[in-house]
Write a protein that holds these residues in place. Structure first.
Motif, PDB file in Angstrom:
ATOM      1  N   THR A 135       0.842  -1.177   0.000  1.00 32.69           N
ATOM      2  CA  THR A 135       0.000   0.000   0.000  1.00 32.69           C
ATOM      3  C   THR A 135       0.888   1.241   0.000  1.00 32.69           C
ATOM      4  OG1 THR A 135      -1.894   1.050   1.118  1.00 32.69           O
ATOM      5  CG2 THR A 135      -0.176   0.094   2.517  1.00 32.69           C
ATOM      6  N   ILE A 136       0.310   2.398   0.231  1.00 36.16           N
ATOM      7  CA  ILE A 136       1.097   3.624   0.388  1.00 36.16           C
ATOM      8  C   ILE A 136       0.712   4.285   1.703  1.00 36.16           C
ATOM      9  CG2 ILE A 136       1.466   4.005  -2.076  1.00 36.16           C
ATOM     10  CD1 ILE A 136      -0.834   6.032  -2.020  1.00 36.16           C
ATOM     11  N   ASP A 137       1.588   5.084   2.211  1.00 34.10           N
ATOM     12  CA  ASP A 137       1.371   5.758   3.486  1.00 34.10           C
ATOM     13  C   ASP A 137       0.683   7.088   3.221  1.00 34.10           C
ATOM     14  OD1 ASP A 137       1.378   6.544   6.086  1.00 34.10           O
ATOM     15  OD2 ASP A 137       3.545   6.807   6.267  1.00 34.10           O
ATOM     16  N   VAL A 138      -0.635   7.077   3.340  1.00 30.72           N
ATOM     17  CA  VAL A 138      -1.390   8.285   3.045  1.00 30.72           C
ATOM     18  C   VAL A 138      -2.546   8.402   4.037  1.00 30.72           C
ATOM     19  CG1 VAL A 138      -2.854   7.099   1.364  1.00 30.72           C
ATOM     20  CG2 VAL A 138      -2.594   9.580   1.224  1.00 30.72           C
ATOM     21  N   ASP A 139      -2.844   9.616   4.427  1.00 27.77           N
ATOM     22  CA  ASP A 139      -3.870   9.863   5.445  1.00 27.77           C
ATOM     23  C   ASP A 139      -5.226  10.100   4.776  1.00 27.77           C
ATOM     24  OD1 ASP A 139      -5.168  10.322   7.783  1.00 27.77           O
ATOM     25  OD2 ASP A 139      -4.451  12.381   8.046  1.00 27.77           O
ATOM     26  N   ARG A 140      -5.850   8.969   4.342  1.00 25.35           N
ATOM     27  CA  ARG A 140      -7.183   9.030   3.762  1.00 25.35           C
ATOM     28  C   ARG A 140      -8.010   7.902   4.353  1.00 25.35           C
ATOM     29  NH1 ARG A 140      -6.977   9.750  -2.692  1.00 25.35           N
ATOM     30  NH2 ARG A 140      -9.123   9.051  -2.297  1.00 25.35           N
ATOM     31  N   GLU A 141      -9.304   8.092   4.389  1.00 20.90           N
ATOM     32  CA  GLU A 141     -10.190   7.162   5.084  1.00 20.90           C
ATOM     33  C   GLU A 141     -10.081   5.745   4.559  1.00 20.90           C
ATOM     34  OE1 GLU A 141     -14.985   6.573   5.409  1.00 20.90           O
ATOM     35  OE2 GLU A 141     -14.189   8.574   5.848  1.00 20.90           O
ATOM     36  N   GLU A 142     -10.008   5.598   3.225  1.00 18.57           N
ATOM     37  CA  GLU A 142      -9.996   4.253   2.670  1.00 18.57           C
ATOM     38  C   GLU A 142      -8.702   3.497   2.957  1.00 18.57           C
ATOM     39  OE1 GLU A 142      -9.299   6.915  -1.051  1.00 18.57           O
ATOM     40  OE2 GLU A 142     -10.146   7.094   0.970  1.00 18.57           O
ATOM     41  N   PHE A 143      -7.692   4.189   3.451  1.00 17.21           N
ATOM     42  CA  PHE A 143      -6.431   3.557   3.824  1.00 17.21           C
ATOM     43  C   PHE A 143      -6.385   3.235   5.322  1.00 17.21           C
ATOM     44  CE2 PHE A 143      -5.471   5.470  -0.192  1.00 17.21           C
ATOM     45  CZ  PHE A 143      -4.558   4.630  -0.783  1.00 17.21           C
ATOM     46  N   THR A 144      -7.538   3.378   5.970  1.00 22.27           N
ATOM     47  CA  THR A 144      -7.664   3.089   7.397  1.00 22.27           C
ATOM     48  C   THR A 144      -8.732   2.019   7.589  1.00 22.27           C
ATOM     49  OG1 THR A 144      -7.094   5.359   7.967  1.00 22.27           O
ATOM     50  CG2 THR A 144      -8.170   4.058   9.671  1.00 22.27           C
ATOM     51  N   ILE A 145      -8.502   1.087   8.484  1.00 20.50           N
ATOM     52  CA  ILE A 145      -9.459   0.004   8.730  1.00 20.50           C
ATOM     53  C   ILE A 145     -10.650   0.570   9.486  1.00 20.50           C
ATOM     54  CG2 ILE A 145      -9.805  -2.232   9.866  1.00 20.50           C
ATOM     55  CD1 ILE A 145      -6.799  -2.742   9.342  1.00 20.50           C
ATOM     56  N   GLN A 146     -11.818   0.523   8.842  1.00 18.99           N
ATOM     57  CA  GLN A 146     -13.011   1.199   9.345  1.00 18.99           C
ATOM     58  C   GLN A 146     -13.968   0.287  10.112  1.00 18.99           C
ATOM     59  OE1 GLN A 146     -13.530   4.581   8.918  1.00 18.99           O
ATOM     60  NE2 GLN A 146     -11.439   4.578   8.108  1.00 18.99           N
ATOM     61  N   ASN A 147     -13.772  -1.026  10.020  1.00 17.79           N
ATOM     62  CA  ASN A 147     -14.708  -1.964  10.642  1.00 17.79           C
ATOM     63  C   ASN A 147     -14.505  -2.015  12.158  1.00 17.79           C
ATOM     64  OD1 ASN A 147     -16.322  -4.078  11.427  1.00 17.79           O
ATOM     65  ND2 ASN A 147     -15.168  -5.661  10.336  1.00 17.79           N
ATOM     66  N   PRO A 148     -15.483  -1.558  12.953  1.00 13.74           N
ATOM     67  CA  PRO A 148     -15.313  -1.582  14.416  1.00 13.74           C
ATOM     68  C   PRO A 148     -15.118  -2.979  14.981  1.00 13.74           C
ATOM     69  CG  PRO A 148     -17.176  -0.197  13.779  1.00 13.74           C
ATOM     70  CD  PRO A 148     -16.764  -0.951  12.556  1.00 13.74           C
ATOM     71  N   GLY A 149     -15.560  -4.003  14.236  1.00 13.27           N
ATOM     72  CA  GLY A 149     -15.403  -5.374  14.714  1.00 13.27           C
ATOM     73  C   GLY A 149     -14.054  -5.978  14.399  1.00 13.27           C
ATOM     74  N   SER A 150     -13.222  -5.260  13.680  1.00 11.12           N
ATOM     75  CA  SER A 150     -11.916  -5.787  13.285  1.00 11.12           C
ATOM     76  C   SER A 150     -10.926  -5.715  14.441  1.00 11.12           C
ATOM     77  CB  SER A 150     -11.375  -4.984  12.100  1.00 11.12           C
ATOM     78  OG  SER A 150     -10.022  -5.324  11.839  1.00 11.12           O
ATOM     79  N   LEU A 151     -10.023  -6.699  14.461  1.00 13.43           N
ATOM     80  CA  LEU A 151      -8.930  -6.674  15.441  1.00 13.43           C
ATOM     81  C   LEU A 151      -8.042  -5.450  15.249  1.00 13.43           C
ATOM     82  CD1 LEU A 151      -7.797 -10.424  15.227  1.00 13.43           C
ATOM     83  CD2 LEU A 151      -9.057  -9.365  17.108  1.00 13.43           C
ATOM     84  N   TRP A 152      -8.082  -4.875  14.039  1.00  7.76           N
ATOM     85  CA  TRP A 152      -7.154  -3.798  13.699  1.00  7.76           C
ATOM     86  C   TRP A 152      -7.880  -2.479  13.427  1.00  7.76           C
ATOM     87  CZ3 TRP A 152      -7.128  -8.250  10.220  1.00  7.76           C
ATOM     88  CH2 TRP A 152      -6.407  -9.315  10.742  1.00  7.76           C
ATOM     89  N   TYR A 153      -9.050  -2.331  14.021  1.00  2.72           N
ATOM     90  CA  TYR A 153      -9.871  -1.136  13.809  1.00  2.72           C
ATOM     91  C   TYR A 153      -9.081   0.150  14.102  1.00  2.72           C
ATOM     92  CZ  TYR A 153     -13.597   2.288  14.646  1.00  2.72           C
ATOM     93  OH  TYR A 153     -14.397   3.406  14.620  1.00  2.72           O
ATOM     94  N   GLY A 154      -9.187   1.078  13.161  1.00  2.00           N
ATOM     95  CA  GLY A 154      -8.577   2.389  13.341  1.00  2.00           C
ATOM     96  C   GLY A 154      -7.148   2.508  12.864  1.00  2.00           C
ATOM     97  N   ARG A 155      -6.513   1.378  12.547  1.00  2.00           N
ATOM     98  CA  ARG A 155      -5.122   1.433  12.107  1.00  2.00           C
ATOM     99  C   ARG A 155      -5.055   1.673  10.604  1.00  2.00           C
ATOM    100  NH1 ARG A 155      -1.349  -3.097  14.784  1.00  2.00           N
ATOM    101  NH2 ARG A 155       0.167  -1.671  13.855  1.00  2.00           N
ATOM    102  N   THR A 156      -4.020   2.369  10.168  1.00  2.00           N
ATOM    103  CA  THR A 156      -3.827   2.518   8.729  1.00  2.00           C
ATOM    104  C   THR A 156      -3.232   1.234   8.173  1.00  2.00           C
ATOM    105  OG1 THR A 156      -1.561   3.358   8.875  1.00  2.00           O
ATOM    106  CG2 THR A 156      -3.360   4.982   9.053  1.00  2.00           C
ATOM    107  N   LEU A 157      -3.506   0.992   6.915  1.00  2.00           N
ATOM    108  CA  LEU A 157      -2.961  -0.201   6.282  1.00  2.00           C
ATOM    109  C   LEU A 157      -1.436  -0.191   6.324  1.00  2.00           C
ATOM    110  CD1 LEU A 157      -5.291  -0.471   3.150  1.00  2.00           C
ATOM    111  CD2 LEU A 157      -5.462  -1.724   5.307  1.00  2.00           C
ATOM    112  N   HIS A 158      -0.855   0.937   6.048  1.00  2.00           N
ATOM    113  CA  HIS A 158       0.613   1.019   6.014  1.00  2.00           C
ATOM    114  C   HIS A 158       1.208   0.715   7.385  1.00  2.00           C
ATOM    115  CE1 HIS A 158       4.668   2.707   5.420  1.00  2.00           C
ATOM    116  NE2 HIS A 158       4.447   2.488   4.137  1.00  2.00           N
ATOM    117  N   ASP A 159       0.578   1.227   8.436  1.00  2.00           N
ATOM    118  CA  ASP A 159       1.059   0.967   9.792  1.00  2.00           C
ATOM    119  C   ASP A 159       0.931  -0.507  10.145  1.00  2.00           C
ATOM    120  OD1 ASP A 159       1.810   1.660  12.589  1.00  2.00           O
ATOM    121  OD2 ASP A 159      -0.277   1.139  13.006  1.00  2.00           O
TER     122      ASP A 159
END
Length: 348
Positions: free
Chosen positions: A57-81
């Motif tokens: 992926t790329i390191d960019v601060d946009r919503e679609e690059f962040t895990i939005q599902n509250p039920g996810s183990l990784w909720y709120g984290r960016t894909l790059h992180d």
């Protein structure tokens, strides 16, 4: 087919893969300890994932690059992180693979782009695995298939059309040994979301070996998959489900992997064949069936009644199905209590 010299198919025990993923927790020593923990478990292969955060992926601060599902183990984290934490450094691959070989296990990986395919080919991996999210990356599948190595493709989230496209790409690329894995891409996956009846349908539709990539807890889903024809099983491995590693909450711990190997191998041999007769092991038990016995002393010519004849164990007399046929008939000769009733004992 074979992977690294190990038979894969319905005439062999399930080919069991332990996926390390990001459960090394950023430590090569921990990755090696995970491999060591599998020694003697019967696991056939250890699997890695080969990518970097920047190839994913790329390191960019946009919503679609962040895990939005509250039920996810990784909720709120960016894909790059997330991928920066979970990646297995490429320089670790060789020592991890060497450690697996020391324990008699294979080691291979999921490449996520062409550079990873080339890198892994240089390490002479026995096969490649296409991850669920990459099943729609037709150029990657075609490129990986062209290596001539066996190819395992996970089908999580895929529609039938997407699977058809992926299989066509693999075949066009030259893949001869193909395995499709039924997969539910949720972490952890609920058993009721597994839909394992898809396994025999995949085999029939695509004419290839089929298995299961399983993110559910425990081994029950995997055992059921084997009963439906799965010949490859993949689950994640961790030293401790509570250690905070990215995939640990839905991973098996080492003793559970040994159980997975044992129970799924038992499930495979238990399938056997369509059979409606005693097995060799059952022959000794046939004598413990009920049969017709004299339960009182009888004199020659005496009539058989419900008082002097019963259906009891063991099974040396006539089968109980003859009860109505013999009741009321006379015996040919005197016989003591405990005599099995036979046709020879009956008067004409």
């Amino acid at each position: 087919m074979q992977i690294g010299g190990i038979p894969v198919g319905r005439d062999a025990d399930p080919f069991v893969i332990a996926e390390i993923s990001g459960n090394h927790h950023g430590s090569l020593d921990r990755a090696l300890a995970i491999v060591d923990s599998l020694a003697g478990s019967g696991v056939h292969a250890v699997k890695l994932q080969t990518y970097t955060a920047d190839t994913m992926t790329i390191d960019v601060d946009r919503e679609e690059f962040t895990i939005q599902n509250p039920g996810s183990l990784w909720y709120g984290r960016t894909l790059h992180d997330l991928y920066s934490e979970a990646m297995t450094p490429w320089e670790w691959h060789e020592p991890i693979m060497a450690r697996a070989r020391e324990h008699g296990m294979l080691c291979f990986s999921s490449p996520f782009d062409r550079t990873a395919v080339d890198f892994l080919l240089g390490l002479d991996v026995p096969c490649f695995k296409i991850a669920s999210s990459e099943i729609i990356d037709i150029p990657l599948i075609r490129y990986t298939a062209a290596t001539g190595k066996p190819l395992i493709i996970s089908t999580g989230m895929a529609t039938l059309e997407e699977i058809e496209d992926a299989v066509a790409a693999a075949r066009e690329g030259g893949c001869e040994d193909l395995v499709l894995l039924k997969c539910t891409t949720s972490y952890p996956a609920r058993p009721e979301d597994s839909h394992l009846l898809t396994i025999p349908d995949l085999r029939e539709r695509f004419g290839c070996e089929v298995g299961l990539s399983d993110h559910s807890l425990g081994v029950g889903v995997a055992v059921a998959a084997v009963a439906l024809g799965a010949v490859v099983l993949e689950k994640h491995i961790t030293l401790d489900r509570n250690d905070g590693a990215v995939d640990s909450p839905f991973s098996l711990e080492p003793p559970e992997f040994a159980q997975l190997v044992t129970e799924t191998a038992a499930a495979r041999v238990a399938l056997g064949e369509v059979r409606y007769q005693p097995t060799e092991a059952e022959e000794g038990a046939r004598g413990r069936r009920r049969s017709l016995y004299l339960v009182e002393d009888v004199a020659a010519g005496e009539v058989l009644t419900e008082q002097n004849l019963r259906s009891i164990r063991p099974g040396s007399g006539l089968p109980p199905k003859h009860w109505d046929e013999v009741l009321g008939r006379r015996v040919r000769e005197a016989a003591p209590r405990g005599t099995p009733l036979t046709w020879d004992l009956l008067a004409d």
